[in-house]
Scaffold this motif. Structure first.
Motif, PDB file in Angstrom:
ATOM      1  N   UNK A  34      48.156 -47.085  20.294  1.00  0.00           N
ATOM      2  CA  UNK A  34      48.848 -45.936  19.704  1.00  0.00           C
ATOM      3  C   UNK A  34      48.100 -45.425  18.471  1.00  0.00           C
ATOM      4  N   UNK A  35      47.657 -46.326  17.621  1.00  0.00           N
ATOM      5  CA  UNK A  35      46.909 -45.939  16.413  1.00  0.00           C
ATOM      6  C   UNK A  35      45.625 -45.215  16.798  1.00  0.00           C
ATOM      7  N   UNK A  36      44.868 -45.813  17.711  1.00  0.00           N
ATOM      8  CA  UNK A  36      43.607 -45.190  18.129  1.00  0.00           C
ATOM      9  C   UNK A  36      43.842 -43.851  18.827  1.00  0.00           C
ATOM     10  N   UNK A  37      44.869 -43.815  19.657  1.00  0.00           N
ATOM     11  CA  UNK A  37      45.202 -42.566  20.350  1.00  0.00           C
ATOM     12  C   UNK A  37      45.464 -41.443  19.341  1.00  0.00           C
ATOM     13  N   UNK A  38      46.259 -41.736  18.317  1.00  0.00           N
ATOM     14  CA  UNK A  38      46.581 -40.741  17.294  1.00  0.00           C
ATOM     15  C   UNK A  38      45.316 -40.250  16.593  1.00  0.00           C
ATOM     16  N   UNK A  39      44.457 -41.165  16.231  1.00  0.00           N
ATOM     17  CA  UNK A  39      43.210 -40.797  15.540  1.00  0.00           C
ATOM     18  C   UNK A  39      42.369 -39.871  16.415  1.00  0.00           C
ATOM     19  N   UNK A  40      42.168 -40.248  17.672  1.00  0.00           N
ATOM     20  CA  UNK A  40      41.303 -39.448  18.543  1.00  0.00           C
ATOM     21  C   UNK A  40      41.938 -38.114  18.931  1.00  0.00           C
ATOM     22  N   UNK A  41      43.220 -38.094  19.185  1.00  0.00           N
ATOM     23  CA  UNK A  41      43.884 -36.826  19.518  1.00  0.00           C
ATOM     24  C   UNK A  41      43.817 -35.878  18.321  1.00  0.00           C
ATOM     25  N   UNK A  42      44.018 -36.406  17.122  1.00  0.00           N
ATOM     26  CA  UNK A  42      43.912 -35.573  15.918  1.00  0.00           C
ATOM     27  C   UNK A  42      42.482 -35.089  15.688  1.00  0.00           C
ATOM     28  N   UNK A  43      41.524 -35.732  16.316  1.00  0.00           N
ATOM     29  CA  UNK A  43      40.124 -35.318  16.223  1.00  0.00           C
ATOM     30  C   UNK A  43      39.739 -34.359  17.342  1.00  0.00           C
ATOM     31  N   UNK A  44      40.711 -34.000  18.176  1.00  0.00           N
ATOM     32  CA  UNK A  44      40.445 -33.041  19.241  1.00  0.00           C
ATOM     33  C   UNK A  44      39.965 -33.660  20.536  1.00  0.00           C
ATOM     34  N   UNK A  45      40.165 -34.963  20.698  1.00  0.00           N
ATOM     35  CA  UNK A  45      39.729 -35.659  21.911  1.00  0.00           C
ATOM     36  C   UNK A  45      40.827 -35.713  22.954  1.00  0.00           C
ATOM     37  N   UNK A  46      40.414 -35.913  24.202  1.00  0.00           N
ATOM     38  CA  UNK A  46      41.337 -36.259  25.281  1.00  0.00           C
ATOM     39  C   UNK A  46      41.305 -37.779  25.385  1.00  0.00           C
ATOM     40  N   UNK A  47      42.460 -38.395  25.595  1.00  0.00           N
ATOM     41  CA  UNK A  47      42.533 -39.855  25.566  1.00  0.00           C
ATOM     42  C   UNK A  47      43.146 -40.402  26.847  1.00  0.00           C
ATOM     43  N   UNK A  48      42.510 -41.430  27.390  1.00  0.00           N
ATOM     44  CA  UNK A  48      43.059 -42.238  28.478  1.00  0.00           C
ATOM     45  C   UNK A  48      43.283 -43.622  27.906  1.00  0.00           C
ATOM     46  N   UNK A  49      44.503 -44.147  28.056  1.00  0.00           N
ATOM     47  CA  UNK A  49      44.834 -45.482  27.538  1.00  0.00           C
ATOM     48  C   UNK A  49      44.985 -46.469  28.684  1.00  0.00           C
ATOM     49  N   UNK A  50      44.469 -47.675  28.473  1.00  0.00           N
ATOM     50  CA  UNK A  50      44.630 -48.743  29.453  1.00  0.00           C
ATOM     51  C   UNK A  50      44.965 -50.042  28.744  1.00  0.00           C
ATOM     52  N   UNK A  51      45.906 -50.757  29.308  1.00  0.00           N
ATOM     53  CA  UNK A  51      46.252 -52.095  28.852  1.00  0.00           C
ATOM     54  C   UNK A  51      45.449 -53.124  29.648  1.00  0.00           C
ATOM     55  N   UNK A  52      45.130 -52.779  30.879  1.00  0.00           N
ATOM     56  CA  UNK A  52      44.475 -53.690  31.810  1.00  0.00           C
ATOM     57  C   UNK A  52      42.994 -53.345  31.994  1.00  0.00           C
TER      58      UNK A  52
END
Length: 103
Positions: A34-52
């Motif tokens: 969640x922390x990393x997602x917020x940082x990258x989205x605020x930087x204008x990135x598209x984000x894919x998250x995976x737990x596995x």
């Protein structure tokens, strides 16, 4: 001498480095993702998250996702980050990809 305006401009330029990039975040801990997602989205990135790691690797191998940069945890219960990287590099080598995804 400290110049707030220069520091703010520098910070904005750094954010632009990730603008429009597709980032894969691989971490078994939701709060870290969640922390990393917020940082990258605020930087204008598209984000894919995976737990596995195996699911991320599978989706990359099948071409379900296209990624410019991977951010991975090194210690995960299913597979270490190092093993994920080795598996990804083996796949990239087997398909004769000229460019490797930066990690």
């Amino acid at each position: 001498e400290f110049n707030l305006l220069e520091d703010e401009q520098s910070s904005q330029e750094e954010h632009c480095a990730f603008e429009g990039k597709r980032i894969l975040i691989l971490d078994d801990e939701f709060s870290i993702r969640k922390i990393h997602r917020t940082i990258f989205i605020n930087s204008g990135s598209e984000v894919e998250e995976y737990e596995s790691p195996s699911k991320a690797l599978e989706d990359l191998q099948r071409g379900k996702i296209s990624i410019d940069l991977i951010l991975t945890d090194l210690r995960m219960p299913e597979m270490s980050g190092q093993q994920f990287i080795r598996n990804l590099r083996e796949f990239e080598d087997s398909t004769n990809k000229k460019e490797r995804i930066p990690i």
